[in-house]
Scaffold this motif. Structure first.
Motif, PDB file in Angstrom:
ATOM      1  N   PHE A   1       0.827  -1.204   0.000  1.00 29.71           N
ATOM      2  CA  PHE A   1       0.000   0.000   0.000  1.00 29.71           C
ATOM      3  C   PHE A   1       0.867   1.263   0.000  1.00 29.71           C
ATOM      4  N   LEU A   2       1.921   1.194   0.826  1.00 24.28           N
ATOM      5  CA  LEU A   2       2.809   2.357   0.948  1.00 24.28           C
ATOM      6  C   LEU A   2       3.513   2.638  -0.382  1.00 24.28           C
ATOM      7  N   LEU A   3       3.999   1.561  -1.017  1.00 24.90           N
ATOM      8  CA  LEU A   3       4.666   1.692  -2.296  1.00 24.90           C
ATOM      9  C   LEU A   3       3.722   2.321  -3.319  1.00 24.90           C
ATOM     10  N   TRP A   4       2.492   1.822  -3.299  1.00 21.33           N
ATOM     11  CA  TRP A   4       1.464   2.308  -4.214  1.00 21.33           C
ATOM     12  C   TRP A   4       1.173   3.788  -3.935  1.00 21.33           C
ATOM     13  N   GLU A   5       0.979   4.062  -2.641  1.00 20.33           N
ATOM     14  CA  GLU A   5       0.604   5.417  -2.235  1.00 20.33           C
ATOM     15  C   GLU A   5       1.693   6.431  -2.619  1.00 20.33           C
ATOM     16  N   LEU A   6       2.966   6.068  -2.336  1.00 16.24           N
ATOM     17  CA  LEU A   6       4.059   7.001  -2.572  1.00 16.24           C
ATOM     18  C   LEU A   6       4.496   7.008  -4.035  1.00 16.24           C
ATOM     19  N   GLY A   7       4.380   5.818  -4.693  1.00 14.92           N
ATOM     20  CA  GLY A   7       4.816   5.704  -6.084  1.00 14.92           C
ATOM     21  C   GLY A   7       3.843   6.384  -7.034  1.00 14.92           C
ATOM     22  N   SER A   8       2.576   6.412  -6.626  1.00 19.88           N
ATOM     23  CA  SER A   8       1.560   7.008  -7.469  1.00 19.88           C
ATOM     24  C   SER A   8       1.749   8.523  -7.502  1.00 19.88           C
ATOM     25  N   GLY A   9       1.881   9.071  -8.695  1.00 21.14           N
ATOM     26  CA  GLY A   9       2.100  10.517  -8.826  1.00 21.14           C
ATOM     27  C   GLY A   9       3.574  10.855  -8.904  1.00 21.14           C
ATOM     28  N   THR A  10       4.447   9.944  -8.476  1.00 20.50           N
ATOM     29  CA  THR A  10       5.889  10.196  -8.591  1.00 20.50           C
ATOM     30  C   THR A  10       6.501   9.274  -9.638  1.00 20.50           C
ATOM     31  N   LEU A  11       6.332   7.934  -9.454  1.00 16.24           N
ATOM     32  CA  LEU A  11       6.874   6.970 -10.420  1.00 16.24           C
ATOM     33  C   LEU A  11       5.934   6.807 -11.614  1.00 16.24           C
ATOM     34  N   VAL A  12       4.632   6.731 -11.335  1.00 21.49           N
ATOM     35  CA  VAL A  12       3.635   6.502 -12.379  1.00 21.49           C
ATOM     36  C   VAL A  12       2.560   7.589 -12.262  1.00 21.49           C
ATOM     37  N   ASP A  13       1.995   7.939 -13.399  1.00 21.07           N
ATOM     38  CA  ASP A  13       0.939   8.945 -13.398  1.00 21.07           C
ATOM     39  C   ASP A  13      -0.250   8.479 -12.568  1.00 21.07           C
ATOM     40  N   GLN A  14      -0.690   9.331 -11.660  1.00 20.36           N
ATOM     41  CA  GLN A  14      -1.773   8.953 -10.751  1.00 20.36           C
ATOM     42  C   GLN A  14      -3.060   8.658 -11.510  1.00 20.36           C
ATOM     43  N   PHE A  15      -3.228   9.238 -12.681  1.00 20.24           N
ATOM     44  CA  PHE A  15      -4.443   9.009 -13.459  1.00 20.24           C
ATOM     45  C   PHE A  15      -4.636   7.530 -13.784  1.00 20.24           C
ATOM     46  N   PHE A  16      -3.525   6.826 -14.031  1.00 17.57           N
ATOM     47  CA  PHE A  16      -3.630   5.424 -14.443  1.00 17.57           C
ATOM     48  C   PHE A  16      -3.772   4.464 -13.271  1.00 17.57           C
ATOM     49  N   VAL A  17      -3.092   4.746 -12.170  1.00 18.40           N
ATOM     50  CA  VAL A  17      -3.073   3.740 -11.095  1.00 18.40           C
ATOM     51  C   VAL A  17      -3.791   4.200  -9.832  1.00 18.40           C
ATOM     52  N   SER A  18      -4.210   5.437  -9.782  1.00 22.72           N
ATOM     53  CA  SER A  18      -4.846   5.987  -8.581  1.00 22.72           C
ATOM     54  C   SER A  18      -3.934   5.789  -7.383  1.00 22.72           C
ATOM     55  N   LYS A  19      -4.474   5.930  -6.166  1.00 21.37           N
ATOM     56  CA  LYS A  19      -3.663   5.642  -4.973  1.00 21.37           C
ATOM     57  C   LYS A  19      -4.576   5.199  -3.835  1.00 21.37           C
ATOM     58  N   PRO A  20      -4.055   4.355  -2.922  1.00 19.71           N
ATOM     59  CA  PRO A  20      -4.905   3.745  -1.899  1.00 19.71           C
ATOM     60  C   PRO A  20      -5.779   4.750  -1.137  1.00 19.71           C
ATOM     61  N   SER A  21      -5.225   5.885  -0.780  1.00 20.88           N
ATOM     62  CA  SER A  21      -6.028   6.830   0.012  1.00 20.88           C
ATOM     63  C   SER A  21      -7.240   7.293  -0.799  1.00 20.88           C
ATOM     64  N   LYS A  22      -7.015   7.543  -2.088  1.00 19.37           N
ATOM     65  CA  LYS A  22      -8.111   7.955  -2.981  1.00 19.37           C
ATOM     66  C   LYS A  22      -9.136   6.831  -3.118  1.00 19.37           C
ATOM     67  N   ILE A  23      -8.606   5.582  -3.208  1.00 15.81           N
ATOM     68  CA  ILE A  23      -9.497   4.440  -3.406  1.00 15.81           C
ATOM     69  C   ILE A  23     -10.383   4.248  -2.180  1.00 15.81           C
ATOM     70  N   MET A  24      -9.758   4.353  -0.984  1.00 20.05           N
ATOM     71  CA  MET A  24     -10.531   4.193   0.250  1.00 20.05           C
ATOM     72  C   MET A  24     -11.606   5.277   0.337  1.00 20.05           C
ATOM     73  N   GLU A  25     -11.216   6.476  -0.078  1.00 19.23           N
ATOM     74  CA  GLU A  25     -12.172   7.589  -0.122  1.00 19.23           C
ATOM     75  C   GLU A  25     -13.344   7.200  -1.026  1.00 19.23           C
ATOM     76  N   SER A  26     -12.949   6.622  -2.174  1.00 18.84           N
ATOM     77  CA  SER A  26     -13.958   6.249  -3.158  1.00 18.84           C
ATOM     78  C   SER A  26     -14.846   5.124  -2.633  1.00 18.84           C
ATOM     79  N   VAL A  27     -14.229   4.134  -1.952  1.00 18.01           N
ATOM     80  CA  VAL A  27     -15.010   3.038  -1.348  1.00 18.01           C
ATOM     81  C   VAL A  27     -16.016   3.633  -0.382  1.00 18.01           C
ATOM     82  N   TRP A  28     -15.536   4.575   0.411  1.00 21.08           N
ATOM     83  CA  TRP A  28     -16.400   5.214   1.408  1.00 21.08           C
ATOM     84  C   TRP A  28     -17.546   5.969   0.721  1.00 21.08           C
ATOM     85  N   GLY A  29     -17.173   6.708  -0.314  1.00 22.26           N
ATOM     86  CA  GLY A  29     -18.187   7.455  -1.058  1.00 22.26           C
ATOM     87  C   GLY A  29     -19.221   6.524  -1.673  1.00 22.26           C
ATOM     88  N   MET A  30     -18.730   5.420  -2.251  1.00 21.44           N
ATOM     89  CA  MET A  30     -19.645   4.453  -2.867  1.00 21.44           C
ATOM     90  C   MET A  30     -20.550   3.820  -1.833  1.00 21.44           C
TER      91      MET A  30
END
Lengths: 270, 293
Positions: free
Chosen positions: B53-82
């Motif tokens: 999760f940490l790798l995903w969270e930190l790598g997203s937006g730095t290593l890979v464009d966040q548009f393609f892979v999103s990030k765990p915090s955003k996903i959890m937000e989205s789960v909550w919203g859904m």
């Protein structure tokens, strides 16, 4: 040897099998030819002979696992044409059911007969005690030693008191000590029961120590070569069977006759 | 002379002896080791999950464009919203029902027909190539056909999930039953086993390792069947949510749907594993005798 009508009779029995060569061609081979034999009630008879001489074949036909290609096997005067559930059958592999505990394995035949559970447990407890397996009732086969599994297989066969017990090299895979101990236990369990035992073995000493008569088979395609009466009295002391005065001469004769049947190749391999 | 078990002690040691003391010490040490192993496993799993999760969270937006892979915090937000707005639970109930119903139908049909086929040799020889043929076609390609047959409602998805499950369970059941040792059958027949006894006390238990393996493999397959059915045509279900999210280029929403499905499959698989372990206590691989500490 007790007199009377034989319980098992083989009359002019032949048995062929279909074998498959490695290139896939099927061909028939003869496993047993022209076998004639009568076994009386209460007798302990051993089959000896070189590998592939039809000993096990004859035994399996008495159990009704398959039928003769020609001739007939009679059990109590009637031809055996289907599985013979009056016999007990024990093989080199213990064939315990791995998903059942020791007690449940010992009880399985009684369960098939529909005996009530309480009665079953009581009988099983007695047999388990007879072979010294107390305390292991709830263990699965993979948690038992080879000797313990063999004891379990032995009492599982004896517990439903079949008239005839067929044993196909039952103690084959055991170490020498356990083997003799189990031979002794078998004789003690059998003594006085009046049951008939047919016992296949490659071990001449074992055959002499246990049997009333020994049937020698010739090399493949097997036929019955000779039948001997064991010149030893009962009860037998299997631990000191060599020390019996009649033993050496009888063993020598048996070994001489057997040796003629073992091919050169087999002798060199030994 | 009557034999009983009272006076024989082959297994244990005499009361108060050094042997008994050793047995007791071994038991205590083994219990402690067992607890330590369990604890280490849990800690390891938690660390690995957290690390990913940490790798995903930190790598997203730095290593890979966040548009393609999103990030765990955003996903959890989205789960909550859904969960609140989009009724994630409402949609999940359809998907779970489809997958579960399809799984149960497919598995029981597979078990039953596998048993019958494998037990009647002539029938087995006749149908064997046909089974392999049907198994060989990509079953997922049947989904549009099933929607044509059963409509866009829940039943077409159940049908897809059932077909996905059926063949796996069928083939494993047949393999299990045909690998029952012949000698075991001979010995039990000689002991007087009826056809019923043979089936239930010898053949079925002997085949359970194969059957359980089939049931485990089939769990995610049933879920794939339900989801693909929903992808093709539906107005509810998690597959529908994912489809919608992908239409709106809503990557967090897409991952949120996938995350929810993963949880469901993990739970279903856990259920099958619990049942399997219960049925296979006798199996050395699941066994309980091992080297003490």
């Amino acid at each position: 040897m007790p007199a009377g009508k034989p319980v098992i009779e083989a009359k002019d029995v032949f048995r062929a099998f279909i074998a498959r060569a490695d290139h896939g061609k099927r061909y028939p081979i003869l496993a047993l030819q022209d076998a004639n034999l009568a076994i009386e009630k209460g007798e302990f008879v051993s089959f000896v002979g070189p590998s592939g001489c039809g000993k096990s074949t004859l035994l399996n036909m008495v159990a009704g696992i398959f039928q003769p290609t020609a001739g007939e096997i009679l059990y109590k005067g009637k031809p055996v044409t289907a599985i013979n559930t009056d016999v007990g059958y024990m093989t080199q592999d213990d064939n315990l059911l791995p998903w059942r505990t020791l007690r449940d394995n010992v009880e399985v035949a009684l369960e098939f007969q529909g005996m009530p559970a309480a009665q079953r447990h009581e009988r099983a407890a007695e047999y388990i005690a007879k072979v010294g397996l107390c305390g292991f009732e709830n263990h699965y086969p993979h948690e038992l030693s080879g000797g313990m599994r063999k004891r379990c297989a032995l009492v599982r066969t004896l517990i439903y008191e079949p008239d005839i017990i067929l044993m196909d090299e039952p103690f084959g895979p055991l170490d020498a000590q356990t083997r003799v101990i189990l031979q002794d236990e078998l004789l003690k369990l059998w003594d006085g029961t009046g049951k008939t035992i047919v016992f296949v073995t490659h071990d001449l000493v074992e055959a002499i120590a246990l049997s009333d008569r020994i049937v020698l088979f010739s090399r493949a395609p097997g036929r019955i070569k000779q039948i001997y009466k064991v010149p030893l009295s009962r009860p037998r002391d299997v631990f000191h069977i060599h020390a019996e005065p009649e033993f050496p001469a009888f063993f020598d004769q048996l070994w001489r006759d057997l040796k003629e049947e073992i091919t050169e190749v087999e002798l060199r391999a030994k | 002379m009557a034999y009983t078990c009272d006076n024989q002690t082959m297994k244990g040691a005499v009361e108060g002896s050094r042997g008994q003391q050793i047995l007791r010490e071994t038991e205590i040490r083994d219990g402690a080791l067992e607890r330590k192993h369990n604890r280490d496993t849990r800690i390891g799993q938690a660390l690995l999950g957290l690390g990913l999760f940490l790798l995903w969270e930190l790598g997203s937006g730095t290593l890979v464009d966040q548009f393609f892979v999103s990030k765990p915090s955003k996903i959890m937000e989205s789960v909550w919203g859904m969960l609140i707005k989009e009724d994630l639970l409402y949609h999940m109930q359809f998907t779970v029902t489809e997958a579960l119903a399809g799984y149960l139908i497919g598995a029981s049909a597979g078990l039953l027909s596998g048993f019958l086929l494998a037990r009647i040799d002539l029938v087995y020889r006749i149908v064997q190539p046909f089974i392999i043929g049907f198994y060989g076609i990509p079953r997922i390609a049947l989904a549009p056909l099933f929607i044509l047959w059963f409509g866009i409602g829940i039943s077409s998805k159940i049908a897809v999930a059932a077909v996905m499950t059926f063949f796996i369970v069928l083939i494993n059941t047949i393999a299990g039953i045909r690998s029952v040792p012949v000698q075991l059958l001979q010995v039990t027949k000689v002991m007087g086993a009826s056809e019923w006894d043979l089936n239930w006390k010898v053949i079925f238990p002997s085949a359970t390792p194969f059957i359980i393996a089939g049931l485990q493999i089939a769990v995610p397959q049933a879920m794939i069947g339900a989801i693909v059915g929903e992808f093709i045509s539906s107005n509810r279900g998690v597959g529908h949510l994912i489809n919608k999210a992908s239409g709106w280029l809503d990557t967090p929403g897409l991952f949120a749907g996938i995350f929810a499905l993963m949880i469901v499959v993990l739970l279903m698989n856990y259920g099958v594993t619990v049942i399997g372990n219960r049925l296979m206590r006798w199996n050395p691989k699941y066994g309980n005798m091992r080297e003490p500490v």
